[in-house]
Enzyme design. Structure first.
Site, PDB file in Angstrom:
ATOM      1  N   SER A   1      57.633  13.631  87.050  1.00  0.00           N
ATOM      2  CA  SER A   1      58.205  12.520  87.369  1.00  0.00           C
ATOM      3  C   SER A   1      59.424  12.284  86.642  1.00  0.00           C
ATOM      4  O   SER A   1      59.812  13.207  85.936  1.00  0.00           O
ATOM      5  CB  SER A   1      57.128  11.337  86.420  1.00  0.00           C
ATOM      6  OG  SER A   1      57.891  10.125  86.124  1.00  0.00           O
TER       7      SER A   1
ATOM      8  N   TYR B   1      51.802   9.884  78.770  1.00  0.00           N
ATOM      9  CA  TYR B   1      52.596  10.145  80.174  1.00  0.00           C
ATOM     10  C   TYR B   1      54.000  10.844  80.076  1.00  0.00           C
ATOM     11  O   TYR B   1      54.205  11.872  80.841  1.00  0.00           O
ATOM     12  CB  TYR B   1      52.667   8.789  80.981  1.00  0.00           C
ATOM     13  CG  TYR B   1      52.957   9.017  82.354  1.00  0.00           C
ATOM     14  CD1 TYR B   1      52.167   9.376  83.278  1.00  0.00           C
ATOM     15  CD2 TYR B   1      54.160   8.973  82.792  1.00  0.00           C
ATOM     16  CE1 TYR B   1      52.243   9.525  84.890  1.00  0.00           C
ATOM     17  CE2 TYR B   1      54.904   8.983  84.041  1.00  0.00           C
ATOM     18  CZ  TYR B   1      53.840   9.327  85.050  1.00  0.00           C
ATOM     19  OH  TYR B   1      54.234   9.644  86.344  1.00  0.00           O
TER      20      TYR B   1
END
Length: 292
Positions: free
Chosen positions: A137, A150
Site C-alpha cells: 500500500s 495497517y
C-alpha cells in the site's frame, strides 16, 4: 514476465484487486488459482473465468494451506510461475488495537508473504525463473492515519519485497511491490468504518488523498509492470512525489502529516517547533497511504 501461458496464484482473489488481477491473467492467456478465505467469492470468480481458473479456499497465512494450494496448482496446471500475495486486512486502529488484532494483521499482511516465498523460491531457483508480487500500500511508503497495525504491517510488506528483490533479483526471480492509495474495494469502503473516530479518520484520509481507482485499472498497471520487471508499482503517481518529499526532510513531512490529521479531525493545528536545521513552517503535508 509475460503472463501468456504462465501459471499464477492470486490470494485475496475472491474480490477487489485480487479478482481483477485473476481476470486479467486469464485474459492475457495465463492460468490462475483464485485463492480466498471466502470460498463463495473464490468459486464465483473462478467459475466466471472458466477452464483457465480454479478456486481454492483457505487461510493463506497458514503454511499448510499455501502448500496445498501450490500442489493443487501444479497438479492441475503445472509449475507456479507467479505468486500474487494480495490478501490483506485492515487490522485494528489506534493504540487500543488488541494483541489479537496485531497478530492477525502481521499474519495476513506480512507472514503470509514470507511463508509463500519460503515454499516457492527454492523451486524457482531450480528452474531459474519465477515472479513474486506483493500487494502492500502507499501506507507502506508513507503511513496510514488512524490504523497503526495497517501502517506498520504494510511497511513490513514493502521491506520484505525489497529484501526478496535484492537477494534473488540476479538469480532469475522477479519481484514487484504494489503500493496504491485509494481503490474501490471492500477494505476501503467498509474496512475502517467501525464507528470509531480512528476508523473514520483512516477512511477519510484515504478518500481525501487522491482519486479512488477501480480494481481493473490497478490490475492493468500490475500486469504492465511485471511485463517489464518494475519493482515499485504506483497506480497513483503522486505517491512517488510524496515519498521523495518525506525522504528529503523527515521532520517537515511529519509536521505536515500532523496538520493534515488535525484538518481531517477539524482541530486547530498548533505550529510545531522547527527541527534543527529546518527554517520556517512546513509546507502542506503529502497525503498518507491507503488500503487496497
Amino acid at each position: 514476465m509475460d503472463i501468456a501461458g504462465k501459471v499464477a496464484i492470486v490470494t485475496g482473489g475472491g474480490a477487489g484487486i485480487g479478482e481483477a488481477i485473476a481476470r486479467r491473467i486469464a485474459l492475457g492467456g495465463g492460468k490462475v488459482v483464485v485463492a480466498d478465505l471466502n470460498e463463495a467469492g473464490a468459486n464465483r470468480v473462478a467459475e466466471s473465468i472458466g477452464a483457465s481458473a480454479l478456486a481454492v479456499a483457505g487461510d493463506v497465512s497458514d503454511e499448510s494451506v499455501l502448500r496445498a494450494m501450490i500442489e493443487r496448482a501444479e497438479s492441475e496446471f503445472g509449475p507456479v510461475d507467479i505468486f500474487f500475495a494480495n490478501a490483506g486486512i485492515g487490522g485494528g486502529l489506534g493504540l487500543e488495537s488488541t494483541d489479537e488484532q496485531w497478530d492477525l494483521a502481521l499474519e495476513v499482511n506480512v507472514l503470509a508473504h514470507v511463508r509463500a516465498a519460503r515454499l516457492l523460491v527454492p523451486k524457482w531457483l531450480e528452474r531459474g525463473t519465477g515472479y513474486f508480487v506483493s500487494t502492500a500500500s502507499a501506507a507502506g511508503l508513507l503511513t496510514q492515519l488512524g490504523s497503526v497495525p495497517y501502517a506498520v504491517t504494510k511497511h513490513a510488506a514493502v521491506g520484505f519485497a525489497e529484501w526478496l528483490s535484492v537477494t534473488y533479483g540476479n538469480r532469475g526471480i522477479g519481484v514487484s511491490c504494489l503500493c496504491p492509495m485509494g481503490v474501490n474495494t471492500a477494505l476501503l469502503n467498509a474496512g475502517f468504518e467501525t464507528g470509531d473516530s480512528a476508523g473514520a479518520l483512516a477512511s477519510k484520509a484515504v478518500r481525501t488523498a487522491g482519486a479512488v481507482l477501480e480494481p481493473a485499472e490497478v490490475a492493468d498497471l500490475v500486469i504492465e509492470a511485471i511485463g517489464v520487471g518494475h519493482f515499485l508499482i504506483l497506480p497513483h503517481p503522486q505517491v512517488l512525489d510524496m515519498y521523495r518529499y518525506k525522504g528529503a526532510d523527515y521532520d517537515r513531512w511529519i509536521a505536515g502529516m500532523r496538520r493534515f490529521q488535525d484538518a481531517l479531525l477539524g482541530r486547530v493545528s498548533h505550529p510545531s517547533r522547527p527541527a534543527p536545521g529546518v527554517v520556517g513552517a512546513a509546507p502542506q503535508a503529502p497525503r498518507p497511504g491507503s488500503p487496497e
